[in-house]
Design a protein around this motif. Structure first.
Motif, PDB file in Angstrom:
ATOM      1  N   SER A  96       0.830  -1.213   0.000  1.00 54.62           N
ATOM      2  CA  SER A  96       0.000   0.000   0.000  1.00 54.62           C
ATOM      3  C   SER A  96       0.858   1.255   0.000  1.00 54.62           C
ATOM      4  N   THR A 101      -0.569   4.884  -1.269  1.00 57.55           N
ATOM      5  CA  THR A 101      -1.840   4.980  -0.557  1.00 57.55           C
ATOM      6  C   THR A 101      -1.590   5.709   0.759  1.00 57.55           C
ATOM      7  N   ALA A 106      -4.639   3.172   4.001  1.00 52.09           N
ATOM      8  CA  ALA A 106      -3.943   1.893   3.834  1.00 52.09           C
ATOM      9  C   ALA A 106      -4.205   0.987   5.042  1.00 52.09           C
TER      10      ALA A 106
END
Length: 178
Positions: A96, A101, A106
């Protein structure tokens, strides 16, 4: 979307028994060190990206989680299924962060996608492999594991939100070395 690749790859790993090839202390130690180090660098990259974001703009989860990213993060779960010592949540968090992210999203996403995978793995053990006997010891172990899992999630979310993941990474490296 994140569950699809994990289910398909998980079935392949189960059928081919790929996880058995890495089930020794040396492999677990090396994996713990490698994935702890990767998480450290992913966390640092994530911190730099978040500092660069404009403070005045309000971001939505959809700004960070595309179908492609969800699929890739879901597929990364299989690494933990194949390589003991690679934590599922650690691998998916690392993925992630490398996919840019935002940490807050995340962390939530990583724990949400664990629900169907954990349920399917449990059903596989109970129904297909019939390797678990449902008795009071099992129920006690299940409840204990569930509660300790919730505590671990709470602690990990605190670490992520307070930018203290470096301590988890250090723990994984020390654990792997030992």
């Amino acid at each position: 979307v994140a569950t699809i690749p994990a289910v398909i790859l998980g079935l392949i790993v189960t059928k081919l028994e790929l996880d058995l090839y890495f089930s020794n202390a040396l492999a677990i130690g090396i994996a713990s060190i490698v994935f702890g180090t990767l998480l450290y660098f992913a966390d640092r990259k994530s911190q730099k990206l978040e500092r660069a974001l404009p403070a005045h703009r309000e971001f939505k989860q959809s700004d960070y989680m595309t179908y492609k990213n969800a699929f890739l993060i879901g597929a990364s779960q299989i690494i933990a299924a194949v390589i003991p010592g690679a934590s599922r949540s650690g691998v998916t968090l690392t993925s992630s962060f490398f996919l840019k992210t935002k940490k807050e999203y995340a962390a939530r996403f990583v724990f949400l996608i664990s629900i169907p995978i954990t349920l399917m793995a449990s059903l596989n053990e109970i129904v297909l492999k019939q390797s678990i006997t449902l008795n009071t010891e099992f129920i006690f172990a299940f409840v204990t594991a569930f509660l300790s899992g919730l505590a671990a999630i709470y602690i990990l979310l605190k670490l992520i939100n307070n930018n203290y993941l470096k301590w988890l990474c250090l723990y994984r490296v020390v654990f792997g070395t030992i």
